[in-house]
Write an enzyme that holds these catalytic residues in place. Structure first.
Site, PDB file in Angstrom:
ATOM      1  NE  ARG A  88      -3.875  -2.516   2.438  1.00 53.71           N
ATOM      2  CZ  ARG A  88      -3.389  -3.532   2.798  1.00 53.71           C
ATOM      3  NH1 ARG A  88      -2.720  -3.696   3.484  1.00 53.71           N
ATOM      4  NH2 ARG A  88      -4.436  -4.218   3.308  1.00 53.71           N
ATOM      5  CG  ASP A 148      -7.299  -4.331   7.911  1.00 51.70           C
ATOM      6  OD1 ASP A 148      -7.639  -4.309   6.918  1.00 51.70           O
ATOM      7  OD2 ASP A 148      -6.812  -3.409   8.342  1.00 51.70           O
ATOM      8  NE  ARG A 151     -10.479  -7.645   3.231  1.00 49.51           N
ATOM      9  CZ  ARG A 151      -9.815  -7.477   2.837  1.00 49.51           C
ATOM     10  NH1 ARG A 151      -8.388  -6.165   3.210  1.00 49.51           N
ATOM     11  NH2 ARG A 151      -9.825  -6.927   1.501  1.00 49.51           N
TER      12      ARG A 151
END
Ligand SMILES: NC(=O)c1ccc[n+]([C@@H]2O[C@H](COP(=O)([O-])OP(=O)(O)OC[C@H]3O[C@@H](n4cnc5c(N)ncnc54)[C@H](O)[C@@H]3O)[C@@H](O)[C@H]2O)c1
Length: 308
Positions: A88, A148, A151
């Site tokens: 990123r 996140d 996930r």
């Protein structure tokens, strides 16, 4: 409630779809620089209205910020996404200029707006918006931890062989492959610590899989993911729009919390009508604190690449 989404690409359009389907906003404006792209996405989405049963009005514009005037919430997803093998952080060169320009234009037309920053590297882009605008800190929120954590919960549900809705858990720290801090100690299945169901080794594997969750998808898809990112952003927008006082890990400007200063990084926060209304300070273990400190060092290193 008027919501603007800048960047009508994969994440922006997915977010618009989830916001519309949840039907809490009167209006969603999509803005993109690619000629006709936002208009096309908006028209396509509007043609799902009778099928999906929503009344939210979605419109698109190519670069005309006057159409975004008086937005209550604006989401910044403009910029380039990762390609397989990229971090990123490598996106900063292009995305910093875009995010700065977009935030300035949004605020010019909506001085009371609450901004949600999504473009990567997200913690650094959120910091950039704090440093280059004069908005109060509760009105600039970075989205990463909500995704996140979703996930993490999915990976936990796989390991526990249970429905994701049975699982609770949270990821704090930087939104990067090395910076995420999944709080395994606090993860539960219906209030029972997950360690009652799986081994430490399996739990560590869940943590590692969570941290590379974005990279795993980028490799499979050839570009970064959009359904879960779009859903995560829409959850933050809804929490603000509906004054829900819900807690999500968000990238917030810290002034001493968690022993950190002058940094935007993922911490639990309460979201309501005033944006990021409160940072929740958890009692971290020594190991978690050390990981958080290391994560902050990584984010600060990326921040030094900014011209602020
Ligand atoms: N924070 C997170 O959790 C998270 C999750 C997924 C993706 N992302 C990031 O979100 C960003 C968008 O990802 P994507 O997959 O939707 O990319 P995408 O390429 O599908 O969409 C980006 C859009 O931004 C537009 N754009 C570029 N410059 C612009 C400008 N100056 N003004 C308006 N629009 C502009 C492009 O035309 C494009 O349509 C990326 O930086 C990606 O890394 C963040």
């Amino acid at each position: 409630m008027k919501v603007t989404i800048v960047g009508a690409g994969a994440v922006g359009a997915s977010c618009a779809e989830y916001v519309a389907i949840k039907d809490f906003a009167s209006e969603v404006v999509l803005l993109d620089i690619k000629e006709g792209f936002a208009e096309g996405k908006a028209m396509d989405l509007m043609q799902t209205a009778t099928l999906n049963g929503f009344d939210t009005k979605i419109t698109g514009t190519t670069g005309d910020y006057s159409k975004t005037a008086d937005s209550d919430v604006a989401v910044i997803t403009s910029g380039i996404p990762r390609k397989p093998g990229m971090t990123r952080e490598e996106l900063i060169g292009i995305n910093a200029g875009i995010v700065k320009e977009v935030a300035t234009n949004l605020i010019k037309h909506s001085p009371d707006v609450i901004l949600i920053v999504v473009s990567n590297p997200m913690d650094t882009m959120t910091y950039l918006v704090h440093k280059t605008t004069n908005l109060p800190k509760n009105r600039i929120i970075g989205m990463g931890g909500a995704l996140d954590s979703a996930r993490f919960k999915f990976r936990l549900s796989e390991a526990l062989e249970c429905p994701p809705s049975d699982v609770d858990g949270m990821v704090i720290g930087g939104h990067s492959d090395t910076g995420m801090v999944p709080l395994t100690r606090l993860a539960t299945r219906n209030s029972v610590p997950v360690t009652a169901f799986i081994s430490e080794d399996r739990l560590n594997q869940v943590s590692e899989d969570t941290k590379v969750g974005g990279a795993t998808l980028t490799k499979l898809l050839g570009t970064s993911a959009w359904y879960a990112p779009g859903a995560a952003v829409s959850a933050l927008v809804q929490a603000i729009a509906c004054d829900q006082k819900k807690m999500f890990p968000c990238s917030a400007m810290l002034e001493g919390e968690y022993g950190l200063n002058d940094i935007c990084i993922g911490v639990p926060a309460i979201l309501g009508k005033d944006g990021l209304e409160k940072i929740v300070e958890l009692e971290l273990s020594d190991a978690e604190s050390a990981k958080m400190k290391e994560s902050a060092e990584g984010v600060k290193k990326t921040n030094t690449l900014l011209d602020v």
